[in-house]
Scaffold this motif. Structure first.
Motif, PDB file in Angstrom:
ATOM      1  N   ILE A  33      17.428  37.518  21.644  1.00 21.46           N
ATOM      2  CA  ILE A  33      16.475  38.629  21.704  1.00 21.46           C
ATOM      3  C   ILE A  33      16.120  38.842  23.169  1.00 21.46           C
ATOM      4  CG2 ILE A  33      14.205  39.484  20.995  1.00 21.46           C
ATOM      5  CD1 ILE A  33      14.355  37.645  18.563  1.00 21.46           C
ATOM      6  N   THR A  34      16.253  40.076  23.641  1.00 23.56           N
ATOM      7  CA  THR A  34      15.919  40.363  25.029  1.00 23.56           C
ATOM      8  C   THR A  34      15.355  41.769  25.139  1.00 23.56           C
ATOM      9  OG1 THR A  34      16.717  40.195  27.319  1.00 23.56           O
ATOM     10  CG2 THR A  34      18.202  41.233  25.706  1.00 23.56           C
ATOM     11  N   GLN A  35      15.105  42.192  26.363  1.00 28.98           N
ATOM     12  CA  GLN A  35      14.464  43.490  26.594  1.00 28.98           C
ATOM     13  C   GLN A  35      15.506  44.584  26.788  1.00 28.98           C
ATOM     14  OE1 GLN A  35      12.147  41.269  29.511  1.00 28.98           O
ATOM     15  NE2 GLN A  35      10.313  42.282  28.748  1.00 28.98           N
ATOM     16  N   HIS A  36      15.120  45.795  26.422  1.00 27.44           N
ATOM     17  CA  HIS A  36      16.069  46.907  26.468  1.00 27.44           C
ATOM     18  C   HIS A  36      16.384  47.262  27.916  1.00 27.44           C
ATOM     19  CE1 HIS A  36      18.240  50.402  25.174  1.00 27.44           C
ATOM     20  NE2 HIS A  36      17.931  50.161  23.913  1.00 27.44           N
ATOM     21  N   PRO A  37      17.661  47.418  28.260  1.00 31.35           N
ATOM     22  CA  PRO A  37      18.007  47.732  29.649  1.00 31.35           C
ATOM     23  C   PRO A  37      17.842  49.202  30.019  1.00 31.35           C
ATOM     24  CG  PRO A  37      20.002  47.536  28.344  1.00 31.35           C
ATOM     25  CD  PRO A  37      18.856  47.172  27.432  1.00 31.35           C
ATOM     26  N   ASP A  38      17.589  50.059  29.034  1.00 34.23           N
ATOM     27  CA  ASP A  38      17.454  51.488  29.297  1.00 34.23           C
ATOM     28  C   ASP A  38      15.989  51.879  29.415  1.00 34.23           C
ATOM     29  OD1 ASP A  38      20.187  51.630  29.090  1.00 34.23           O
ATOM     30  OD2 ASP A  38      20.176  52.358  27.023  1.00 34.23           O
ATOM     31  N   ARG A  39      15.731  52.934  30.158  1.00 38.63           N
ATOM     32  CA  ARG A  39      14.351  53.405  30.312  1.00 38.63           C
ATOM     33  C   ARG A  39      13.858  54.047  29.013  1.00 38.63           C
ATOM     34  NH1 ARG A  39      11.330  54.081  34.702  1.00 38.63           N
ATOM     35  NH2 ARG A  39      13.108  53.903  36.129  1.00 38.63           N
ATOM     36  N   ASN A  40      12.640  53.689  28.625  1.00 43.02           N
ATOM     37  CA  ASN A  40      11.995  54.288  27.466  1.00 43.02           C
ATOM     38  C   ASN A  40      11.169  55.477  27.961  1.00 43.02           C
ATOM     39  OD1 ASN A  40      10.205  54.948  25.348  1.00 43.02           O
ATOM     40  ND2 ASN A  40      10.214  52.846  24.565  1.00 43.02           N
ATOM     41  N   TYR A  41      11.593  56.678  27.593  1.00 43.45           N
ATOM     42  CA  TYR A  41      10.900  57.878  28.073  1.00 43.45           C
ATOM     43  C   TYR A  41       9.715  58.273  27.190  1.00 43.45           C
ATOM     44  CZ  TYR A  41      14.563  58.543  31.535  1.00 43.45           C
ATOM     45  OH  TYR A  41      15.411  58.373  32.594  1.00 43.45           O
ATOM     46  N   ARG A  42       9.494  57.544  26.103  1.00 44.95           N
ATOM     47  CA  ARG A  42       8.320  57.808  25.272  1.00 44.95           C
ATOM     48  C   ARG A  42       7.117  57.011  25.756  1.00 44.95           C
ATOM     49  NH1 ARG A  42      10.985  57.708  19.148  1.00 44.95           N
ATOM     50  NH2 ARG A  42      12.398  59.478  19.460  1.00 44.95           N
ATOM     51  N   HIS A  43       7.357  55.758  26.178  1.00 47.61           N
ATOM     52  CA  HIS A  43       6.295  54.884  26.665  1.00 47.61           C
ATOM     53  C   HIS A  43       6.824  54.161  27.897  1.00 47.61           C
ATOM     54  CE1 HIS A  43       4.200  55.576  22.870  1.00 47.61           C
ATOM     55  NE2 HIS A  43       5.316  55.267  22.245  1.00 47.61           N
ATOM     56  N   ILE A  44       6.125  54.261  29.003  1.00 49.65           N
ATOM     57  CA  ILE A  44       6.661  53.748  30.262  1.00 49.65           C
ATOM     58  C   ILE A  44       6.557  52.231  30.382  1.00 49.65           C
ATOM     59  CG2 ILE A  44       4.532  53.932  31.637  1.00 49.65           C
ATOM     60  CD1 ILE A  44       6.382  55.068  33.890  1.00 49.65           C
ATOM     61  N   ALA A  45       5.536  51.609  29.760  1.00 50.36           N
ATOM     62  CA  ALA A  45       5.293  50.185  29.977  1.00 50.36           C
ATOM     63  C   ALA A  45       6.485  49.284  29.649  1.00 50.36           C
ATOM     64  CB  ALA A  45       4.059  49.740  29.197  1.00 50.36           C
ATOM     65  N   PRO A  46       7.221  49.537  28.539  1.00 53.29           N
ATOM     66  CA  PRO A  46       8.364  48.660  28.269  1.00 53.29           C
ATOM     67  C   PRO A  46       9.475  48.750  29.308  1.00 53.29           C
ATOM     68  CG  PRO A  46       7.729  49.884  26.296  1.00 53.29           C
ATOM     69  CD  PRO A  46       7.009  50.503  27.454  1.00 53.29           C
ATOM     70  N   SER A  47       9.421  49.780  30.170  1.00 58.71           N
ATOM     71  CA  SER A  47      10.514  50.030  31.109  1.00 58.71           C
ATOM     72  C   SER A  47      10.235  49.499  32.509  1.00 58.71           C
ATOM     73  CB  SER A  47      10.802  51.532  31.174  1.00 58.71           C
ATOM     74  OG  SER A  47      11.221  52.016  29.922  1.00 58.71           O
ATOM     75  N   HIS A  48       9.393  48.499  32.622  1.00 57.44           N
ATOM     76  CA  HIS A  48       9.201  47.828  33.909  1.00 57.44           C
ATOM     77  C   HIS A  48      10.586  47.498  34.486  1.00 57.44           C
ATOM     78  CE1 HIS A  48       8.186  44.689  36.795  1.00 57.44           C
ATOM     79  NE2 HIS A  48       6.898  44.933  36.630  1.00 57.44           N
ATOM     80  N   PRO A  49      10.791  47.682  35.793  1.00 57.93           N
ATOM     81  CA  PRO A  49      12.112  47.406  36.360  1.00 57.93           C
ATOM     82  C   PRO A  49      12.628  45.995  36.065  1.00 57.93           C
ATOM     83  CG  PRO A  49      10.740  48.545  37.960  1.00 57.93           C
ATOM     84  CD  PRO A  49       9.859  48.242  36.797  1.00 57.93           C
ATOM     85  N   ASP A  50      11.727  45.008  36.064  1.00 58.15           N
ATOM     86  CA  ASP A  50      12.158  43.647  35.725  1.00 58.15           C
ATOM     87  C   ASP A  50      12.673  43.562  34.297  1.00 58.15           C
ATOM     88  OD1 ASP A  50      11.362  42.849  38.243  1.00 58.15           O
ATOM     89  OD2 ASP A  50       9.650  41.649  37.563  1.00 58.15           O
TER      90      ASP A  50
END
Length: 239
Positions: free
Chosen positions: A113-130
């Motif tokens: 289980i890991t974090q999505h590598p693509d930017r989430n354009y609905r909610h910005i918080a999950p898309s932290h660069p890290d």
């Protein structure tokens, strides 16, 4: 989709302390309850986080490691590992891929289980660069690095770590989940784990209501009905 009966070991790879608890703690609770071995791998110590900057980065890193171990204990996870990369500066480098592939070969998980590598354009918080960097590096570590005995040959030559094929990956934080886990019975444990991260959430008014609302929204998206809570993932087959 990998049947639960065929999942014996799970590796959760995230960028920061608290990421696993936001994204997958309810699911982890269910795995642990079924006797599945779960390992947390954190790429950074979260040293650039928190509102209390009376602590320097070293002090914050120590505090956040302590908070993450406490949160993991709530979930019944005893294997918590840190790679120590600088918070806010993670890139999907060959070095990071090797370090994640090393742990995959050590733990030999069926599911990552890991974090999505693509930017989430609905909610910005999950898309932290890290988050995006860790998700991308983890997918590369799953395929091809961990399974290819000729990738990072020093892992086998110097450390005796044979190649390992992960059977499935779940990505959290994306805008298009296609798999939901009903975590209604584990929502209180998820909240308790999250509230262990006092430096990050202790100052947020109505934090528990926020988490319940977001989890309820995912349950509604999944069609689970009123009064239910869920976590959502995008499933990636590795075969």
């Amino acid at each position: 989709m990998l049947p639960l009966s065929e999942i014996n070991r799970v590796l959760v790879v995230t960028a920061h302390p608290d990421d696993a608890d936001f994204g997958s703690a309810g699911s982890v609770a269910q795995f642990v309850d079924k006797g599945v071995e779960v390992t947390y791998l954190l790429v950074t110590d979260g040293d650039a986080g928190g509102d209390d900057r009376s602590l320097d980065n070293s002090g914050m890193a120590e505090l956040r490691r302590t908070e993450q171990r406490a949160a993991a204990k709530v979930m019944g996870v005893t294997d918590v590992r840190f790679l120590g990369y600088p918070d806010g500066q993670v890139v999907p480098s060959l070095e990071l891929r090797r370090d994640i592939a090393r742990v995959i070969r050590q733990v030999r998980p069926d599911l990552v289980i890991t974090q999505h590598p693509d930017r989430n354009y609905r909610h910005i918080a999950p898309s932290h660069p890290d988050h995006r960097a860790v998700g991308g590096a983890t997918l590369d570590a799953v395929y091809p690095d961990a399974r290819n005995p000729h990738a990072f040959p020093e892992l086998l030559r110097d450390e005796g770590l044979a190649a390992w094929t992960v059977r499935e990956v779940w990505l959290s934080g994306g805008s298009t989940p296609d798999h939901w886990v009903d975590i209604t019975d584990a929502i209180d444990r998820k909240l308790a784990a999250l509230q262990s991260h006092v430096s990050q959430v202790g100052h947020i008014e109505g934090f528990a209501e926020f988490v319940r609302s977001r989890s309820a929204g995912l349950a509604e998206q999944a069609g689970l009905g009123e009064g239910r809570y869920a976590e959502g993932f995008q499933v990636v087959a590795t075969g």
